[in-house]
Design a protein around this motif. Structure first.
Motif, PDB file in Angstrom:
ATOM      1  N   VAL A 189       4.077   4.618   3.328  1.00 56.67           N
ATOM      2  CA  VAL A 189       4.259   3.271   2.793  1.00 56.67           C
ATOM      3  C   VAL A 189       3.815   2.240   3.830  1.00 56.67           C
ATOM      4  CG1 VAL A 189       5.904   1.654   1.786  1.00 56.67           C
ATOM      5  CG2 VAL A 189       6.240   4.119   1.478  1.00 56.67           C
ATOM      6  N   ALA A 190       2.899   1.362   3.412  1.00 55.09           N
ATOM      7  CA  ALA A 190       2.384   0.321   4.306  1.00 55.09           C
ATOM      8  C   ALA A 190       3.216  -0.944   4.159  1.00 55.09           C
ATOM      9  CB  ALA A 190       0.929   0.030   3.971  1.00 55.09           C
ATOM     10  N   ASP A 191       3.724  -1.438   5.267  1.00 60.64           N
ATOM     11  CA  ASP A 191       4.483  -2.695   5.304  1.00 60.64           C
ATOM     12  C   ASP A 191       3.550  -3.787   5.810  1.00 60.64           C
ATOM     13  OD1 ASP A 191       6.163  -4.825   5.724  1.00 60.64           O
ATOM     14  OD2 ASP A 191       7.404  -3.829   7.238  1.00 60.64           O
ATOM     15  N   ARG A 192       3.054  -4.608   4.879  1.00 58.72           N
ATOM     16  CA  ARG A 192       2.079  -5.639   5.250  1.00 58.72           C
ATOM     17  C   ARG A 192       2.707  -6.677   6.183  1.00 58.72           C
ATOM     18  NH1 ARG A 192      -1.436  -9.459   1.034  1.00 58.72           N
ATOM     19  NH2 ARG A 192      -2.765 -10.409   2.637  1.00 58.72           N
ATOM     20  N   GLY A 193       3.931  -7.068   5.874  1.00 55.68           N
ATOM     21  CA  GLY A 193       4.584  -8.072   6.703  1.00 55.68           C
ATOM     22  C   GLY A 193       4.932  -7.559   8.090  1.00 55.68           C
ATOM     23  N   GLY A 194       5.341  -6.279   8.170  1.00 60.21           N
ATOM     24  CA  GLY A 194       5.734  -5.701   9.451  1.00 60.21           C
ATOM     25  C   GLY A 194       4.605  -5.018  10.188  1.00 60.21           C
ATOM     26  N   GLN A 195       3.415  -4.988   9.595  1.00 62.56           N
ATOM     27  CA  GLN A 195       2.220  -4.388  10.192  1.00 62.56           C
ATOM     28  C   GLN A 195       2.450  -2.934  10.625  1.00 62.56           C
ATOM     29  OE1 GLN A 195       0.125  -6.819  13.082  1.00 62.56           O
ATOM     30  NE2 GLN A 195       1.142  -8.667  12.373  1.00 62.56           N
ATOM     31  N   LYS A 196       3.209  -2.197   9.790  1.00 56.51           N
ATOM     32  CA  LYS A 196       3.512  -0.817  10.175  1.00 56.51           C
ATOM     33  C   LYS A 196       3.336   0.134   8.988  1.00 56.51           C
ATOM     34  CE  LYS A 196       8.567  -0.822   9.352  1.00 56.51           C
ATOM     35  NZ  LYS A 196       8.733  -2.154   8.739  1.00 56.51           N
ATOM     36  N   VAL A 235      -4.743   8.568   7.801  1.00 55.55           N
ATOM     37  CA  VAL A 235      -4.579   7.584   6.741  1.00 55.55           C
ATOM     38  C   VAL A 235      -5.561   6.461   7.018  1.00 55.55           C
ATOM     39  CG1 VAL A 235      -3.071   5.762   5.861  1.00 55.55           C
ATOM     40  CG2 VAL A 235      -2.192   8.081   6.102  1.00 55.55           C
ATOM     41  N   TYR A 236      -6.277   6.025   5.982  1.00 46.06           N
ATOM     42  CA  TYR A 236      -7.204   4.897   6.112  1.00 46.06           C
ATOM     43  C   TYR A 236      -6.568   3.669   5.483  1.00 46.06           C
ATOM     44  CZ  TYR A 236     -10.668   8.194   7.742  1.00 46.06           C
ATOM     45  OH  TYR A 236     -11.326   9.145   8.496  1.00 46.06           O
ATOM     46  N   GLY A 282       0.831  -1.199   0.000  1.00 47.04           N
ATOM     47  CA  GLY A 282       0.000   0.000   0.000  1.00 47.04           C
ATOM     48  C   GLY A 282       0.863   1.245   0.000  1.00 47.04           C
ATOM     49  N   LEU A 283       0.380   2.297  -0.667  1.00 42.16           N
ATOM     50  CA  LEU A 283       1.173   3.522  -0.801  1.00 42.16           C
ATOM     51  C   LEU A 283       0.243   4.718  -0.978  1.00 42.16           C
ATOM     52  CD1 LEU A 283       3.953   4.938  -1.276  1.00 42.16           C
ATOM     53  CD2 LEU A 283       3.707   4.337  -3.688  1.00 42.16           C
ATOM     54  N   ALA A 284       0.545   5.812  -0.282  1.00 38.81           N
ATOM     55  CA  ALA A 284      -0.174   7.081  -0.442  1.00 38.81           C
ATOM     56  C   ALA A 284       0.855   8.203  -0.430  1.00 38.81           C
ATOM     57  CB  ALA A 284      -1.199   7.282   0.669  1.00 38.81           C
ATOM     58  N   VAL A 301      -3.543   1.702   1.499  1.00 38.24           N
ATOM     59  CA  VAL A 301      -3.733   2.890   2.335  1.00 38.24           C
ATOM     60  C   VAL A 301      -4.097   4.084   1.466  1.00 38.24           C
ATOM     61  CG1 VAL A 301      -2.227   2.182   4.240  1.00 38.24           C
ATOM     62  CG2 VAL A 301      -1.233   3.355   2.272  1.00 38.24           C
ATOM     63  N   LYS A 302      -4.903   4.987   2.031  1.00 40.35           N
ATOM     64  CA  LYS A 302      -5.265   6.228   1.352  1.00 40.35           C
ATOM     65  C   LYS A 302      -5.226   7.373   2.366  1.00 40.35           C
ATOM     66  CE  LYS A 302      -6.048   4.952  -2.921  1.00 40.35           C
ATOM     67  NZ  LYS A 302      -5.406   3.629  -2.788  1.00 40.35           N
ATOM     68  N   LEU A 303      -4.806   8.538   1.904  1.00 44.85           N
ATOM     69  CA  LEU A 303      -4.622   9.715   2.742  1.00 44.85           C
ATOM     70  C   LEU A 303      -5.803  10.660   2.577  1.00 44.85           C
ATOM     71  CD1 LEU A 303      -2.386  11.153   4.519  1.00 44.85           C
ATOM     72  CD2 LEU A 303      -1.669  12.267   2.399  1.00 44.85           C
ATOM     73  N   ASP A 304      -6.348  11.185   3.702  1.00 48.50           N
ATOM     74  CA  ASP A 304      -7.493  12.089   3.593  1.00 48.50           C
ATOM     75  C   ASP A 304      -7.097  13.564   3.603  1.00 48.50           C
ATOM     76  OD1 ASP A 304      -6.827  12.659   6.223  1.00 48.50           O
ATOM     77  OD2 ASP A 304      -8.841  12.284   7.032  1.00 48.50           O
TER      78      ASP A 304
END
Length: 385
Positions: free
Chosen positions: A151-158, A190-191, A139-141, A182-185
């Motif tokens: 930047v969303a790290d799926r493996g690191g949950q961060k 961030v959602y 994921g990226l916003a 992820v998306k930025l408002d």
């Protein structure tokens, strides 16, 4: 029409005008020689009374006769050049031999300066590796106003914040679960779509805390409409759901989408574009008012794991299977590869105002690609560190 007709016509016209002038000079009374005394008398008259004699007109005819002859001769010469260009070539060759070949002189002042070349080369970068060490990103916003990517790290949950100019990074929030998109408002939040826990979450960027907005089984991709709603696609259920960000209330927008859908983008005109990651690699258009859908295109042997719209009738999508960036024309579904070498790319964001495309991948990389360089045939080609 032949060259002969063109130039013969010109010469004939000149001959006719010349003969008319000669006839006027011979047949008109008073057109012969005029005594010097008469000439003197006429020259002393008021110029406005010259019309009382035709002698001035005859003098004009005397001037025009040789002029018509010259035009006749020129027409003949032009015909010769047109029909026999070799004669002109020979004359040019003779002139060249006499004068010598033209000389070109380039001075030091004509040469480009090194500093100007370096500036030009710097502005022509098609792509750049912004940062590494970002984990398994799906994921990226991007917030261009803050020069920051999330930047969303799926493996690191961060979730990490990365400065686009320097690549400097810091962890904004952790323990976020199985976040896929992820998306930025632009209002400090961030959602995130949490696939493993089947939910939509909201992350406060100032504190790093997060909360569940709504339960959405199979949540994999999302988009924000800027008016208080999120649209979430369910990878496992093939469904598009609208979620009110304040109340968490859910509304089913479309069902019957294939299992494996993974991305959604909004055009702001009542249409959503849904990408399919698995089992078909299709891109669909969904009418938000009634849920009607149509197949826009299929990418053979490729995926459409993420989709972003350019605002001018086109979309970019990522093929994480082959590490490629595609451009798709929404009207007819035509598509082409504009960049490759992106590894297992799964995060995509656009800065349309700044003309930049951002891509993150499972190999912990964040790439920046200049949008204008994707336009020529072949795009930017293969990116490399």
């Amino acid at each position: 029409m032949s060259f002969g007709n063109i130039f013969d016509g010109g010469g004939s016209g000149a001959d006719s005008a010349k003969q008319s002038a000669e006839s006027l000079g011979k047949d008109t009374p008073g057109a012969g020689d005029v005594s010097e005394a008469v000439r003197k008398m006429e020259s002393e008259r008021d110029p406005w009374i010259v019309r009382q004699t035709a002698h001035g007109a005859f003098d004009v005819m005397g001037f025009l006769n040789p002029l018509f002859q010259k035009f006749h001769d020129a027409s003949a010469d032009q015909r010769q050049v047109a029909e026999n260009p070799g004669s002109t070539s020979a004359m040019a060759s003779s002139t060249l031999k006499a004068a010598g070949p033209p000389k070109v002189s380039i001075g030091e002042d004509d040469m480009p300066k090194l500093e100007d070349l370096s500036k030009l080369m710097a502005t022509r970068r098609s792509f750049a590796l912004i940062a590494t060490g970002l984990g398994n990103s799906e994921g990226l916003a991007v917030d261009p106003s803050q020069n920051t990517a999330y930047v969303a790290d799926r493996g690191g949950q961060k979730l990490s914040a990365v400065k686009l100019a320097t690549g400097a990074q810091r962890v904004v929030a952790s323990g976020l679960g199985d976040i896929c998109d992820v998306k930025l408002d632009r209002k400090g939040k961030v959602y995130a779509a949490d696939y493993g826990n089947g939910r939509l979450t909201a992350v406060d960027l100032s504190t790093g805390t997060f909360s569940t907005v709504a339960s959405v089984p199979g949540a994999y991709g999302l988009a924000l409409d800027g008016a208080g709603k999120a649209y979430v696609v369910s990878h496992s259920e093939g469904k598009l759901t609208a979620v009110d960000l304040q109340s968490g209330q859910k509304t089913t927008v479309a069902t019957g989408l294939p299992v494996g859908v993974s991305a959604v983008a909004l055009d702001g005109k009542g249409k959503a574009y849904v990408g399919q990651k698995d089992h078909g690699y299709n891109l669909y258009e969904v009418n938000l008012a009634d849920g009607a859908k149509r197949l826009v295109t299929t990418l053979p042997t490729a995926s459409t794991i993420r989709v972003e719209l350019t605002g001018d009738g086109k979309a970019f999508t990522l093929d994480h299977v082959n590490g490629r960036l595609y451009e798709i024309t929404l009207a007819d579904g035509s598509h082409r590869v504009v960049a490759s070498g992106l590894a297992s790319c799964e995060g995509l964001a656009l800065d349309t105002a700044g003309g930049q495309i951002y891509v993150s991948n499972r190999e912990s990389q964040l790439w920046q690609i200049t949008q204008r360089d994707t336009q020529p045939m072949g795009g930017v080609g293969k990116v490399s560190a």
